[in-house]
Design a protein around this motif. Structure first.
Motif, PDB file in Angstrom:
ATOM      1  N   ASP A   1      28.908  -7.845   2.624  1.00  0.00           N
ATOM      2  CA  ASP A   1      30.134  -8.550   2.284  1.00  0.00           C
ATOM      3  C   ASP A   1      29.721  -9.939   1.796  1.00  0.00           C
ATOM      4  O   ASP A   1      29.101 -10.699   2.536  1.00  0.00           O
ATOM      5  N   ILE A   2      30.029 -10.222   0.532  1.00  0.00           N
ATOM      6  CA  ILE A   2      29.589 -11.500  -0.041  1.00  0.00           C
ATOM      7  C   ILE A   2      30.752 -12.482  -0.091  1.00  0.00           C
ATOM      8  O   ILE A   2      31.807 -12.192  -0.645  1.00  0.00           O
ATOM      9  N   ILE A   3      30.555 -13.637   0.531  1.00  0.00           N
ATOM     10  CA  ILE A   3      31.561 -14.692   0.571  1.00  0.00           C
ATOM     11  C   ILE A   3      31.162 -15.731  -0.466  1.00  0.00           C
ATOM     12  O   ILE A   3      30.053 -16.254  -0.412  1.00  0.00           O
ATOM     13  N   ALA A   4      32.054 -16.023  -1.427  1.00  0.00           N
ATOM     14  CA  ALA A   4      31.737 -17.049  -2.418  1.00  0.00           C
ATOM     15  C   ALA A   4      32.828 -18.097  -2.408  1.00  0.00           C
ATOM     16  O   ALA A   4      33.996 -17.772  -2.206  1.00  0.00           O
TER      17      ALA A   4
ATOM     18  N   ARG B   1      26.820 -10.025   6.232  1.00  0.00           N
ATOM     19  CA  ARG B   1      27.650 -11.021   5.548  1.00  0.00           C
ATOM     20  C   ARG B   1      26.754 -12.040   4.876  1.00  0.00           C
ATOM     21  O   ARG B   1      25.892 -12.645   5.519  1.00  0.00           O
TER      22      ARG B   1
END
Lengths: 359, 359
Positions: free
Chosen positions: A268-271, A301
């Motif tokens: 899960d990539i948080i940008a 993550r």
């Protein structure tokens, strides 16, 4: 904060244990999409299925407007590991044909059958073939008496219709089915499923919003309708219907599941959103990280942050993080600073190296 | 099914009644976005604002990393009718400069101020200038004692932090503010706002998800986080933060509001997903209808359907509808068949004519 799923029985899609998908609260929420091309075009359909097969799609649905489409089922099935759902509308004879030709599941809106007397025959055949059924209800298939009773295809009317068909099908001794109750109005769709779930039964649910629209409005409506229900533990298989490529539909489904911690196959990539504070090419960096980590198949993550403002605090929330400043940045692992002053060009490679080592 | 909004007082953004935006439960939910370019680049910023000004954006936020950015405020303000929000982080002196240069609102995360003793000065100046403030709380700005008390930036910790700042600011006699409580985790963000709302106060709320990501995951997270709360009546102004063009951010906000019946400036277009049943070029048709009806500024519902399966029933739910069959279709007005057997090429023009006449 983890989601407690509504307890349901399991619907088994496919008879071959090596390629069957189990739908229900004891199994991961399954992702579906529906081919856009003609089912009769076997090669084209196979090519379309292949675009989503490795992307995370679990179940594929095919339009079934003709007997030729039904005949295509075994040819298509031979070339994919995904269970095949035949999408039936007015003509119950096509449901029979699809089952005869090996459909793993059929989707029917019984309210749409031109001759309801066929329904028993369809159910009996599905039972005999160990196939699954989706029983669909929506405004377009709502029975006349319910439309009149409620004045419109309200949430109450749709839930009542669904419960009626469930009773009928279970009376015939058939249990291997899921139910969908769709509307193009998100609040109606959400309330209809809530009412069905609150009525007390263990039928697995297929979630969807009808006619959601083009990419942005479609993504919004699906995320909101499907996501709201999933957050409440309602829903066992989902399809995001969007007027665009089916790859987008699968990506939206995955994003919905990821945003709720319900997807376990990918990082899960948080940008952060780009803004005037940013000194790096963040979208490029995010794309690079996405591409490079797609193969991981692990639910780690990863935060990719473009400035120091929120980075330090929020990077601590992710297993891996880049917190980028002016032309350089820092790497975090499990909330602790792992390496500072990494030049911009080396940030992504260094992050990937760290992930390879630790994940 | 209409949404009952949580009762709030009104936050007034801008002193000039001709261009002020009122935020609170007595007013439409306001849409915001944040410029991606450098605020110091006045021409660039104005050009960026113009891309969203006519698209439905109500409030524009600008990064404020320097005194030069603050000096640009009056120059930018002269060229837009949107109220300007200055985005402040660590340095409270930039908040003072932004207010001095005429910012209609400042966004501060008090937990991020390097010197908290400035806070009173900032609040007093905002009061004197009749400016508004957004008080922001997120994981990155969470106070150390709350982080330790709760062990992590949980929903409870974030809500407690927000309530603490509200008490402090109100103690200073300042009321013209909104609060945001953001997280990049949708369930945490939703629960944090719910807790704040349940604590019993009439502070208007700004909704957002931090670091939502690229177009699809970003749209999903924003729709889900913001939409879930709006459906429960919580939220008075929204921003969809997406790592993409700000036009997309505004489109996502509009789609969220439309899908909940909270947007009243434009038609709502319902399109069916394409599938193997379709005999017309539906995406093209939807685009044409969207383009052609954008000027309407009326909340009519228009259904654009690609086949007869769901069309007849669902077209009845919209004020205007095309229900298209093979190479031809039908027009519906207020649920009644208006014109049958319209050739495919004439469907959109005929629909537009009908809308022009009746809407």
């Amino acid at each position: 904060m983890s989601i407690l799923r509504r307890t349901t029985r399991t619907c088994t899609i496919g008879t071959d244990p090596a390629r069957q998908v189990l739908v229900g609260s004891e199994h991961p929420v399954a992702i579906q999409t529906m081919c856009m091309g003609k089912t009769e075009d076997v090669e084209g359909t196979i090519a379309e299925i292949q675009t989503v097969e490795d992307l995370g799609c679990d179940i594929i649905r095919l339009a079934m407007p003709s007997f030729d489409a039904a005949k295509a089922i075994p040819l298509i099935k031979a070339k994919t590991k995904l269970p095949i759902v035949a999408d039936i509308h007015f003509d119950p004879r096509l449901a029979i044909a699809a089952l005869d030709y090996g459909a793993d599941k059929i989707r029917i809106n019984p309210g749409n059958f031109f001759d309801k007397s066929y329904l028993e025959k369809v159910i009996t055949l599905a039972k005999q073939k160990k196939a699954a059924i989706r029983i669909g209800v929506n405004a377009g298939s709502l029975e006349k008496d319910l439309w009149e009773k409620h004045g419109a295809p309200t949430a109450e009317a749709l839930a009542e219709s669904a419960l009626r068909w469930v009773n009928f099908v279970e009376y015939l001794g058939f249990q291997n089915f899921v139910v969908s109750i769709k509307s193009e109005r998100v609040p109606v769709m959400v309330e209809a499923y809530q009412r069905f779930a609150a009525a007390g039964n263990d039928v697995p649910l297929h979630l969807g919003v009808t006619h959601a629209g083009l990419l942005i409005p479609g993504t919004v409506k699906n995320a909101l309708g499907i996501g709201t229900l999933l957050m409440q533990g309602i829903g066992d298989t989902i399809r995001a219907s969007i007027t665009d490529d089916i790859v987008k539909e699968v990506e939206v489904c995955k994003s919905i599941l990821k945003s709720l911690g319900l997807y376990s196959k990918e990082p899960d990539i948080i940008a952060c959103p780009t803004c005037g504070r940013i000194e790096v090419d963040l979208p490029k960096m995010v794309h690079e990280v996405e591409e490079a980590t797609r193969h991981l198949k692990k639910p780690v993550r990863i935060a990719v942050m473009g400035c120091v403002v929120n980075s330090v605090g929020e990077a601590k929330e992710s297993e891996f993080a880049i917190a980028s400043g002016k032309h350089a940045g820092a790497l975090y692992y499990k909330g602790e600073l792992y390496k500072a002053n990494v030049p911009e060009a080396e940030l992504v490679p260094e992050l990937l190296k760290l992930i390879e080592e630790k994940a």
